[in-house]
Motif scaffolding. Sequence first.
Motif, PDB file in Angstrom:
ATOM      1  N   PHE A  29       0.857  -1.304  -0.024  1.00 56.36           N
ATOM      2  CA  PHE A  29      -0.001   0.140  -0.010  1.00 56.36           C
ATOM      3  C   PHE A  29       0.829   1.295   0.069  1.00 56.36           C
ATOM      4  O   PHE A  29       0.602   2.228  -0.718  1.00 56.36           O
ATOM      5  CB  PHE A  29      -0.968   0.059   1.063  1.00 56.36           C
ATOM      6  CG  PHE A  29      -2.083   0.928   1.358  1.00 56.36           C
ATOM      7  CD1 PHE A  29      -2.974   1.047   0.336  1.00 56.36           C
ATOM      8  CD2 PHE A  29      -1.738   2.201   1.938  1.00 56.36           C
ATOM      9  CE1 PHE A  29      -4.089   1.989   0.514  1.00 56.36           C
ATOM     10  CE2 PHE A  29      -2.855   3.163   1.847  1.00 56.36           C
ATOM     11  CZ  PHE A  29      -3.893   3.079   1.038  1.00 56.36           C
ATOM     12  N   ASP A  30       1.742   1.241   0.605  1.00 57.50           N
ATOM     13  CA  ASP A  30       2.883   2.461   0.985  1.00 57.50           C
ATOM     14  C   ASP A  30       3.604   2.464  -0.485  1.00 57.50           C
ATOM     15  O   ASP A  30       4.027   3.732  -0.780  1.00 57.50           O
ATOM     16  CB  ASP A  30       3.880   2.391   2.015  1.00 57.50           C
ATOM     17  CG  ASP A  30       3.112   2.457   3.587  1.00 57.50           C
ATOM     18  OD1 ASP A  30       2.036   2.984   3.277  1.00 57.50           O
ATOM     19  OD2 ASP A  30       3.745   1.986   4.361  1.00 57.50           O
ATOM     20  N   GLU A  31       3.823   1.574  -1.286  1.00 54.26           N
ATOM     21  CA  GLU A  31       4.476   1.581  -2.422  1.00 54.26           C
ATOM     22  C   GLU A  31       3.588   2.257  -3.869  1.00 54.26           C
ATOM     23  O   GLU A  31       4.377   2.475  -4.648  1.00 54.26           O
ATOM     24  CB  GLU A  31       5.091   0.340  -2.810  1.00 54.26           C
ATOM     25  CG  GLU A  31       6.340  -0.065  -2.084  1.00 54.26           C
ATOM     26  CD  GLU A  31       6.647  -1.522  -2.340  1.00 54.26           C
ATOM     27  OE1 GLU A  31       6.525  -2.073  -3.266  1.00 54.26           O
ATOM     28  OE2 GLU A  31       7.263  -2.147  -1.240  1.00 54.26           O
ATOM     29  N   PRO A  33       1.186   3.856  -6.222  1.00 50.08           N
ATOM     30  CA  PRO A  33       1.035   5.610  -6.621  1.00 50.08           C
ATOM     31  C   PRO A  33      -0.279   6.038  -5.797  1.00 50.08           C
ATOM     32  O   PRO A  33      -1.407   5.073  -5.519  1.00 50.08           O
ATOM     33  CB  PRO A  33       0.740   5.653  -8.083  1.00 50.08           C
ATOM     34  CG  PRO A  33       1.541   4.467  -8.663  1.00 50.08           C
ATOM     35  CD  PRO A  33       1.295   3.474  -7.541  1.00 50.08           C
ATOM     36  N   GLU A  34      -0.449   7.112  -5.396  1.00 49.74           N
ATOM     37  CA  GLU A  34      -1.564   7.709  -4.565  1.00 49.74           C
ATOM     38  C   GLU A  34      -2.927   7.573  -5.369  1.00 49.74           C
ATOM     39  O   GLU A  34      -3.986   7.073  -4.499  1.00 49.74           O
ATOM     40  CB  GLU A  34      -1.437   9.312  -4.413  1.00 49.74           C
ATOM     41  CG  GLU A  34      -2.416   9.847  -3.230  1.00 49.74           C
ATOM     42  CD  GLU A  34      -2.173   9.296  -1.728  1.00 49.74           C
ATOM     43  OE1 GLU A  34      -3.361   9.056  -1.195  1.00 49.74           O
ATOM     44  OE2 GLU A  34      -1.035   9.087  -1.499  1.00 49.74           O
ATOM     45  N   GLU A  35      -2.894   7.555  -6.732  1.00 48.32           N
ATOM     46  CA  GLU A  35      -4.232   7.525  -7.526  1.00 48.32           C
ATOM     47  C   GLU A  35      -4.520   6.080  -7.448  1.00 48.32           C
ATOM     48  O   GLU A  35      -5.818   5.887  -7.960  1.00 48.32           O
ATOM     49  CB  GLU A  35      -3.892   7.913  -8.906  1.00 48.32           C
ATOM     50  CG  GLU A  35      -2.798   7.412  -9.787  1.00 48.32           C
ATOM     51  CD  GLU A  35      -1.379   7.853  -9.841  1.00 48.32           C
ATOM     52  OE1 GLU A  35      -0.511   7.534 -10.351  1.00 48.32           O
ATOM     53  OE2 GLU A  35      -1.314   8.717  -8.681  1.00 48.32           O
ATOM     54  N   SER A  36      -3.697   4.987  -7.085  1.00 51.88           N
ATOM     55  CA  SER A  36      -4.064   3.720  -7.159  1.00 51.88           C
ATOM     56  C   SER A  36      -4.473   3.053  -5.552  1.00 51.88           C
ATOM     57  O   SER A  36      -5.026   2.095  -5.532  1.00 51.88           O
ATOM     58  CB  SER A  36      -3.223   2.837  -7.708  1.00 51.88           C
ATOM     59  OG  SER A  36      -2.891   3.185  -8.967  1.00 51.88           O
ATOM     60  N   LYS A  37      -4.309   3.773  -4.820  1.00 55.81           N
ATOM     61  CA  LYS A  37      -4.376   3.453  -3.360  1.00 55.81           C
ATOM     62  C   LYS A  37      -5.882   3.113  -2.916  1.00 55.81           C
ATOM     63  O   LYS A  37      -6.175   2.004  -2.384  1.00 55.81           O
ATOM     64  CB  LYS A  37      -3.958   4.528  -2.206  1.00 55.81           C
ATOM     65  CG  LYS A  37      -2.571   4.414  -2.257  1.00 55.81           C
ATOM     66  CD  LYS A  37      -2.110   5.455  -1.126  1.00 55.81           C
ATOM     67  CE  LYS A  37      -0.542   5.743  -1.001  1.00 55.81           C
ATOM     68  NZ  LYS A  37       0.177   4.644  -0.660  1.00 55.81           N
ATOM     69  N   SER A  38      -6.913   3.927  -3.758  1.00 53.49           N
ATOM     70  CA  SER A  38      -8.378   3.245  -3.286  1.00 53.49           C
ATOM     71  C   SER A  38      -8.548   1.765  -3.854  1.00 53.49           C
ATOM     72  O   SER A  38      -9.487   1.111  -3.227  1.00 53.49           O
ATOM     73  CB  SER A  38      -9.220   4.306  -3.915  1.00 53.49           C
ATOM     74  OG  SER A  38      -9.228   4.331  -5.142  1.00 53.49           O
ATOM     75  N   GLN A  41      -6.890  -0.292  -0.810  1.00 54.17           N
ATOM     76  CA  GLN A  41      -7.317   0.082   0.681  1.00 54.17           C
ATOM     77  C   GLN A  41      -8.306  -1.165   1.228  1.00 54.17           C
ATOM     78  O   GLN A  41      -8.019  -1.697   2.160  1.00 54.17           O
ATOM     79  CB  GLN A  41      -8.397   1.051   0.647  1.00 54.17           C
ATOM     80  CG  GLN A  41      -8.676   1.552   1.991  1.00 54.17           C
ATOM     81  CD  GLN A  41      -7.543   2.127   3.000  1.00 54.17           C
ATOM     82  OE1 GLN A  41      -6.679   2.641   2.515  1.00 54.17           O
ATOM     83  NE2 GLN A  41      -7.644   1.539   4.212  1.00 54.17           N
TER      84      GLN A  41
END
Length: 88
Positions: A29-31, A33-38, A41
């Motif tokens: 999750f930390d690795e 990209p922000e746009e893929s985090k959802s 999650q």
Amino acid sequence: MRLFLYLPLEHSENKRDQDHSVARHKALFDEIPEESKSKFQRSLEYSEIHRNIIIKFGRYPHRNNILGRKNTPEEDIYLSSDYPDFGQ
């Protein structure tokens, strides 16, 4: 693909495996990209839910019947509630 590789850890009834599963899910999750985090999650949350069940009971109560294990009174209460059964 890494999520698939983490499934045996997540489904283990061993606390050490569960800790490793959550750690691996968090690292992934930390690795990403922000746009893929959802998208990831829910996988992280599921790994934590699985670990919490093992911490509380030392096993998955919803497996007891099929494995011929007797429920504890606490597991009976859990199983009669609106517990996460993961489709089982």
